[in-house]
Design a protein around this motif. Structure first.
Motif, mmCIF file in Angstrom:
data_model
loop_
_atom_site.group_PDB
_atom_site.id
_atom_site.type_symbol
_atom_site.label_atom_id
_atom_site.label_comp_id
_atom_site.label_asym_id
_atom_site.label_seq_id
_atom_site.Cartn_x
_atom_site.Cartn_y
_atom_site.Cartn_z
ATOM 1 N N PHE A 96 15.063 -5.796 20.620
ATOM 2 C CA PHE A 96 13.993 -5.761 19.634
ATOM 3 C C PHE A 96 13.708 -4.348 19.148
ATOM 4 O O PHE A 96 13.474 -4.128 17.967
ATOM 5 C CB PHE A 96 12.713 -6.351 20.247
ATOM 6 N N TYR A 97 13.731 -3.382 20.057
ATOM 7 C CA TYR A 97 13.265 -2.036 19.747
ATOM 8 C C TYR A 97 14.174 -1.280 18.793
ATOM 9 O O TYR A 97 13.732 -0.339 18.147
ATOM 10 C CB TYR A 97 13.057 -1.258 21.046
ATOM 11 N N ILE A 98 15.416 -1.675 18.674
ATOM 12 C CA ILE A 98 16.327 -1.053 17.714
ATOM 13 C C ILE A 98 16.530 -1.955 16.503
ATOM 14 O O ILE A 98 16.524 -1.494 15.362
ATOM 15 C CB ILE A 98 17.676 -0.719 18.379
ATOM 16 N N ALA A 99 16.685 -3.258 16.734
ATOM 17 C CA ALA A 99 17.005 -4.186 15.646
ATOM 18 C C ALA A 99 15.844 -4.374 14.671
ATOM 19 O O ALA A 99 16.060 -4.491 13.468
ATOM 20 C CB ALA A 99 17.415 -5.544 16.216
ATOM 21 N N THR A 100 14.623 -4.365 15.170
ATOM 22 C CA THR A 100 13.482 -4.687 14.311
ATOM 23 C C THR A 100 13.216 -3.652 13.222
ATOM 24 O O THR A 100 13.061 -4.038 12.063
ATOM 25 C CB THR A 100 12.229 -4.941 15.166
ATOM 26 N N PRO A 101 13.153 -2.349 13.525
ATOM 27 C CA PRO A 101 12.908 -1.427 12.409
ATOM 28 C C PRO A 101 14.048 -1.417 11.394
ATOM 29 O O PRO A 101 13.803 -1.288 10.188
ATOM 30 C CB PRO A 101 12.735 -0.061 13.075
ATOM 31 N N LEU A 104 13.539 -4.675 9.342
ATOM 32 C CA LEU A 104 12.384 -4.606 8.437
ATOM 33 C C LEU A 104 12.679 -3.723 7.228
ATOM 34 O O LEU A 104 12.440 -4.121 6.086
ATOM 35 C CB LEU A 104 11.155 -4.097 9.184
ATOM 36 N N ALA A 105 13.190 -2.526 7.483
ATOM 37 C CA ALA A 105 13.482 -1.612 6.371
ATOM 38 C C ALA A 105 14.559 -2.182 5.460
ATOM 39 O O ALA A 105 14.441 -2.140 4.228
ATOM 40 C CB ALA A 105 13.907 -0.249 6.909
ATOM 41 N N GLY A 106 15.606 -2.756 6.056
ATOM 42 C CA GLY A 106 16.684 -3.332 5.249
ATOM 43 C C GLY A 106 16.236 -4.531 4.436
ATOM 44 O O GLY A 106 16.610 -4.682 3.272
ATOM 45 N N PHE A 107 15.404 -5.367 5.025
ATOM 46 C CA PHE A 107 14.943 -6.559 4.319
ATOM 47 C C PHE A 107 13.978 -6.195 3.197
ATOM 48 O O PHE A 107 14.046 -6.770 2.104
ATOM 49 C CB PHE A 107 14.286 -7.523 5.305
ATOM 50 N N ILE A 108 13.097 -5.234 3.443
ATOM 51 C CA ILE A 108 12.192 -4.781 2.387
ATOM 52 C C ILE A 108 12.998 -4.192 1.231
ATOM 53 O O ILE A 108 12.716 -4.461 0.054
ATOM 54 C CB ILE A 108 11.174 -3.765 2.944
ATOM 55 N N TYR A 109 14.020 -3.410 1.556
ATOM 56 C CA TYR A 109 14.881 -2.850 0.519
ATOM 57 C C TYR A 109 15.615 -3.956 -0.233
ATOM 58 O O TYR A 109 15.719 -3.930 -1.463
ATOM 59 C CB TYR A 109 15.878 -1.862 1.144
ATOM 60 N N TYR A 110 16.121 -4.961 0.488
ATOM 61 C CA TYR A 110 16.837 -6.073 -0.133
ATOM 62 C C TYR A 110 15.937 -6.855 -1.081
ATOM 63 O O TYR A 110 16.385 -7.335 -2.120
ATOM 64 C CB TYR A 110 17.401 -7.001 0.945
ATOM 65 N N LEU A 111 14.661 -6.977 -0.739
ATOM 66 C CA LEU A 111 13.726 -7.705 -1.590
ATOM 67 C C LEU A 111 13.335 -6.936 -2.850
ATOM 68 O O LEU A 111 12.666 -7.481 -3.715
ATOM 69 C CB LEU A 111 12.474 -8.079 -0.792
ATOM 70 N N GLY A 112 13.747 -5.668 -2.939
ATOM 71 C CA GLY A 112 13.565 -4.961 -4.201
ATOM 72 C C GLY A 112 12.695 -3.723 -4.155
ATOM 73 O O GLY A 112 12.539 -3.056 -5.177
ATOM 74 N N GLY A 121 6.870 3.403 5.540
ATOM 75 C CA GLY A 121 5.489 3.249 5.980
ATOM 76 C C GLY A 121 5.178 1.830 6.423
ATOM 77 O O GLY A 121 4.591 1.609 7.490
ATOM 78 N N VAL A 122 5.576 0.856 5.623
ATOM 79 C CA VAL A 122 5.343 -0.550 5.975
ATOM 80 C C VAL A 122 6.153 -0.917 7.214
ATOM 81 O O VAL A 122 5.652 -1.598 8.122
ATOM 82 C CB VAL A 122 5.706 -1.470 4.785
ATOM 83 N N THR A 123 7.388 -0.455 7.287
ATOM 84 C CA THR A 123 8.237 -0.748 8.442
ATOM 85 C C THR A 123 7.605 -0.234 9.726
ATOM 86 O O THR A 123 7.469 -0.979 10.709
ATOM 87 C CB THR A 123 9.635 -0.125 8.259
ATOM 88 N N PHE A 124 7.196 1.025 9.737
ATOM 89 C CA PHE A 124 6.639 1.589 10.966
ATOM 90 C C PHE A 124 5.243 1.069 11.268
ATOM 91 O O PHE A 124 4.851 0.995 12.427
ATOM 92 C CB PHE A 124 6.694 3.109 10.931
ATOM 93 N N PHE A 125 4.495 0.668 10.259
ATOM 94 C CA PHE A 125 3.192 0.050 10.513
ATOM 95 C C PHE A 125 3.371 -1.293 11.226
ATOM 96 O O PHE A 125 2.736 -1.553 12.251
ATOM 97 C CB PHE A 125 2.413 -0.135 9.207
ATOM 98 N N ILE A 126 4.240 -2.148 10.695
ATOM 99 C CA ILE A 126 4.478 -3.456 11.307
ATOM 100 C C ILE A 126 5.089 -3.278 12.701
ATOM 101 O O ILE A 126 4.659 -3.908 13.670
ATOM 102 C CB ILE A 126 5.384 -4.328 10.418
ATOM 103 N N TYR A 127 6.071 -2.409 12.812
ATOM 104 C CA TYR A 127 6.745 -2.156 14.083
ATOM 105 C C TYR A 127 5.763 -1.610 15.115
ATOM 106 O O TYR A 127 5.732 -2.066 16.261
ATOM 107 C CB TYR A 127 7.897 -1.189 13.842
ATOM 108 N N GLY A 128 4.953 -0.665 14.713
ATOM 109 C CA GLY A 128 3.961 -0.098 15.628
ATOM 110 C C GLY A 128 2.920 -1.109 16.049
ATOM 111 O O GLY A 128 2.517 -1.160 17.219
#
Length: 162
Positions: A96-101, A104-112, A121-128
């Motif tokens: 989880f600790y490597i795959a999740t960030p 998240l970042a890749g999926f947010i980028y894929y969504l546009g 910022g969103v990635t590390f907020f959700i991850y944190g």
């Protein structure tokens, strides 16, 4: 769907000695949040459709010949389902600790979203937030991975966070 899943929680609604609300309380809380979110989304859709109807021209009997729905990009829609599937398949191996960030970042980028500051910022907020809730507050083990290197990093990370 919410009612179906709520009914399923009765199959594991046993009492837990150290937790007064029982095993089904957290799933029921998540179901309640999903229902509240769905009701809010429905409300927003009603507001948007009301605005569109209120400000629409009076004569809509004749439609523009050039106006049509945008074509559906099936490759993009397929990616929305395949990327989380790949994440779920990699999660037990990578952890989880490597795959999740990365996910998240890749999926947010894929969504546009192309602004890297906002994406990170969103990635590390959700991850944190997830790490804080599960690792610090609930003291629950998240998958650490089985592959060498990933497992070692995940264990080091959990030790550092706790």
């Amino acid at each position: 769907l919410a009612l179906f899943f709520y009914i399923l929680t009765f199959t594991f609604a046993d009492e837990i000695g150290s937790y007064a609300w029982g095993a089904a309380s957290w799933p029921r809380g998540v179901i309640l949040l999903i229902v509240i979110g769905a009701i809010f989304q429905f409300y927003l859709q009603l507001r948007i459709s009301y605005r569109v109807e209120a400000y629409a021209p009076a004569s809509q009997d004749v439609q523009d010949e050039g106006a049509s729905e945008p074509p559906v990009d099936y490759r993009r829609a397929l990616g929305v389902f395949l990327i989380p599937l790949v994440y779920l398949l990699a999660l037990p191996r990578i952890g989880f600790y490597i795959a999740t960030p990365v996910f998240l970042a890749g999926f947010i980028y894929y969504l546009g979203e192309r602004r890297w500051g906002l994406t990170l910022g969103v990635t590390f907020f959700i991850y944190g937030l997830v790490n804080l809730v599960f690792t610090r507050l609930f003291y629950v083990a998240l998958p650490t991975g089985t592959w060498p290197g990933f497992y070692d990093f995940s264990n080091w990370f959990v030790t550092a966070v706790r």
